[in-house]
Design a protein around this motif. Structure first.
Motif, PDB file in Angstrom:
ATOM      1  N   ALA A   1       0.825  -1.191   0.000  1.00 61.00           N
ATOM      2  CA  ALA A   1       0.000   0.000   0.000  1.00 61.00           C
ATOM      3  C   ALA A   1       0.869   1.256   0.000  1.00 61.00           C
ATOM      4  O   ALA A   1       0.578   2.208  -0.704  1.00 61.00           O
ATOM      5  CB  ALA A   1      -0.951   0.000   1.195  1.00 61.00           C
ATOM      6  N   GLU A   2       1.946   1.223   0.792  1.00 63.09           N
ATOM      7  CA  GLU A   2       2.824   2.395   0.856  1.00 63.09           C
ATOM      8  C   GLU A   2       3.536   2.641  -0.468  1.00 63.09           C
ATOM      9  O   GLU A   2       3.673   3.780  -0.904  1.00 63.09           O
ATOM     10  CB  GLU A   2       3.837   2.225   1.984  1.00 63.09           C
ATOM     11  CG  GLU A   2       3.226   2.277   3.357  1.00 63.09           C
ATOM     12  CD  GLU A   2       4.220   1.941   4.449  1.00 63.09           C
ATOM     13  OE1 GLU A   2       5.380   1.589   4.145  1.00 63.09           O
ATOM     14  OE2 GLU A   2       3.830   2.032   5.626  1.00 63.09           O
ATOM     15  N   GLY A   3       3.979   1.556  -1.128  1.00 64.39           N
ATOM     16  CA  GLY A   3       4.648   1.691  -2.418  1.00 64.39           C
ATOM     17  C   GLY A   3       3.717   2.245  -3.481  1.00 64.39           C
ATOM     18  O   GLY A   3       4.106   3.084  -4.291  1.00 64.39           O
ATOM     19  N   LEU A   4       2.484   1.769  -3.481  1.00 64.12           N
ATOM     20  CA  LEU A   4       1.492   2.269  -4.433  1.00 64.12           C
ATOM     21  C   LEU A   4       1.221   3.746  -4.198  1.00 64.12           C
ATOM     22  O   LEU A   4       1.153   4.535  -5.140  1.00 64.12           O
ATOM     23  CB  LEU A   4       0.190   1.473  -4.324  1.00 64.12           C
ATOM     24  CG  LEU A   4      -0.945   1.917  -5.236  1.00 64.12           C
ATOM     25  CD1 LEU A   4      -0.558   1.770  -6.705  1.00 64.12           C
ATOM     26  CD2 LEU A   4      -2.200   1.108  -4.940  1.00 64.12           C
ATOM     27  N   GLU A   5       1.095   4.125  -2.941  1.00 59.99           N
ATOM     28  CA  GLU A   5       0.827   5.524  -2.621  1.00 59.99           C
ATOM     29  C   GLU A   5       1.980   6.414  -3.066  1.00 59.99           C
ATOM     30  O   GLU A   5       1.765   7.472  -3.657  1.00 59.99           O
ATOM     31  CB  GLU A   5       0.588   5.690  -1.124  1.00 59.99           C
ATOM     32  CG  GLU A   5       0.186   7.083  -0.728  1.00 59.99           C
ATOM     33  CD  GLU A   5      -0.314   7.182   0.704  1.00 59.99           C
ATOM     34  OE1 GLU A   5      -0.357   8.313   1.202  1.00 59.99           O
ATOM     35  OE2 GLU A   5      -0.659   6.153   1.293  1.00 59.99           O
ATOM     36  N   ALA A   6       3.209   5.975  -2.808  1.00 58.89           N
ATOM     37  CA  ALA A   6       4.374   6.768  -3.192  1.00 58.89           C
ATOM     38  C   ALA A   6       4.475   6.898  -4.711  1.00 58.89           C
ATOM     39  O   ALA A   6       4.812   7.968  -5.231  1.00 58.89           O
ATOM     40  CB  ALA A   6       5.643   6.132  -2.637  1.00 58.89           C
ATOM     41  N   GLY A   7       4.161   5.826  -5.438  1.00 55.30           N
ATOM     42  CA  GLY A   7       4.289   5.839  -6.885  1.00 55.30           C
ATOM     43  C   GLY A   7       3.142   6.499  -7.621  1.00 55.30           C
ATOM     44  O   GLY A   7       3.325   7.016  -8.723  1.00 55.30           O
ATOM     45  N   SER A   8       1.961   6.501  -7.026  1.00 57.76           N
ATOM     46  CA  SER A   8       0.787   7.002  -7.745  1.00 57.76           C
ATOM     47  C   SER A   8       0.247   8.327  -7.215  1.00 57.76           C
ATOM     48  O   SER A   8      -0.494   9.013  -7.907  1.00 57.76           O
ATOM     49  CB  SER A   8      -0.341   5.969  -7.671  1.00 57.76           C
ATOM     50  OG  SER A   8      -0.829   5.878  -6.342  1.00 57.76           O
ATOM     51  N   GLY A   9       0.552   8.616  -5.971  1.00 61.36           N
ATOM     52  CA  GLY A   9      -0.020   9.813  -5.363  1.00 61.36           C
ATOM     53  C   GLY A   9      -1.440   9.596  -4.866  1.00 61.36           C
ATOM     54  O   GLY A   9      -2.098  10.520  -4.408  1.00 61.36           O
ATOM     55  N   ILE A  10      -1.934   8.356  -4.954  1.00 58.16           N
ATOM     56  CA  ILE A  10      -3.264   8.009  -4.473  1.00 58.16           C
ATOM     57  C   ILE A  10      -3.131   7.497  -3.047  1.00 58.16           C
ATOM     58  O   ILE A  10      -2.298   6.634  -2.777  1.00 58.16           O
ATOM     59  CB  ILE A  10      -3.904   6.903  -5.354  1.00 58.16           C
ATOM     60  CG1 ILE A  10      -4.057   7.372  -6.795  1.00 58.16           C
ATOM     61  CG2 ILE A  10      -5.244   6.461  -4.787  1.00 58.16           C
ATOM     62  CD1 ILE A  10      -4.472   6.261  -7.758  1.00 58.16           C
ATOM     63  N   ALA A  11      -3.940   8.018  -2.130  1.00 57.77           N
ATOM     64  CA  ALA A  11      -3.922   7.514  -0.753  1.00 57.77           C
ATOM     65  C   ALA A  11      -4.215   6.021  -0.786  1.00 57.77           C
ATOM     66  O   ALA A  11      -5.172   5.582  -1.423  1.00 57.77           O
ATOM     67  CB  ALA A  11      -4.960   8.240   0.090  1.00 57.77           C
ATOM     68  N   SER A  12      -3.370   5.217  -0.142  1.00 60.73           N
ATOM     69  CA  SER A  12      -3.469   3.769  -0.245  1.00 60.73           C
ATOM     70  C   SER A  12      -3.443   3.100   1.107  1.00 60.73           C
ATOM     71  O   SER A  12      -2.849   3.596   2.052  1.00 60.73           O
ATOM     72  CB  SER A  12      -2.299   3.226  -1.080  1.00 60.73           C
ATOM     73  OG  SER A  12      -2.280   3.797  -2.353  1.00 60.73           O
ATOM     74  N   ARG A  13      -4.108   1.937   1.172  1.00 59.86           N
ATOM     75  CA  ARG A  13      -4.111   1.114   2.375  1.00 59.86           C
ATOM     76  C   ARG A  13      -4.545  -0.279   1.986  1.00 59.86           C
ATOM     77  O   ARG A  13      -5.008  -0.500   0.870  1.00 59.86           O
ATOM     78  CB  ARG A  13      -5.031   1.699   3.432  1.00 59.86           C
ATOM     79  CG  ARG A  13      -6.478   1.781   2.963  1.00 59.86           C
ATOM     80  CD  ARG A  13      -7.345   2.678   3.764  1.00 59.86           C
ATOM     81  NE  ARG A  13      -7.459   2.254   5.138  1.00 59.86           N
ATOM     82  CZ  ARG A  13      -8.151   2.905   6.044  1.00 59.86           C
ATOM     83  NH1 ARG A  13      -8.806   4.002   5.701  1.00 59.86           N
ATOM     84  NH2 ARG A  13      -8.236   2.498   7.280  1.00 59.86           N
TER      85      ARG A  13
END
Length: 83
Positions: free
Chosen positions: A1-13
């Motif tokens: 989730a953290e990697g996706l958030e960092a790469g996309s700018g979308i809040a992730s969990r």
């Protein structure tokens, strides 16, 4: 989730943390929200049904992202492949 958030700018969990928040009355989906589920092939059928039902009731949209030939669900299912 953290990697996706960092790469996309979308809040992730994780879906598990999101479902826990819903059970406690927090972070509920609303009409017009878009929930992006990455690695959707890893989501079991029961969890997929719960998430899609919550989104449908709220009027939110769910976007499933993944490859049905990679990283299969740990729980029973194959919901992503079936969709």
């Amino acid at each position: 989730a953290e990697g996706l958030e960092a790469g996309s700018g979308i809040a992730s969990r994780t879906l598990a943390s999101l479902e826990r928040a819903w059970a406690r009355g927090f972070d509920r989906l609303a009409r017009g929200d878009v929930l992006v589920v990455d690695e959707a092939g890893m989501v079991g059928s029961r969890q997929m049904e719960r998430v899609l039902s919550v989104a449908r009731e709220a009027g939110a949209k769910v976007v499933l992202v993944g490859d049905s030939e990679q990283l299969q669900a740990i729980e029973a299912g194959g919901a992503f492949r079936a969709v």
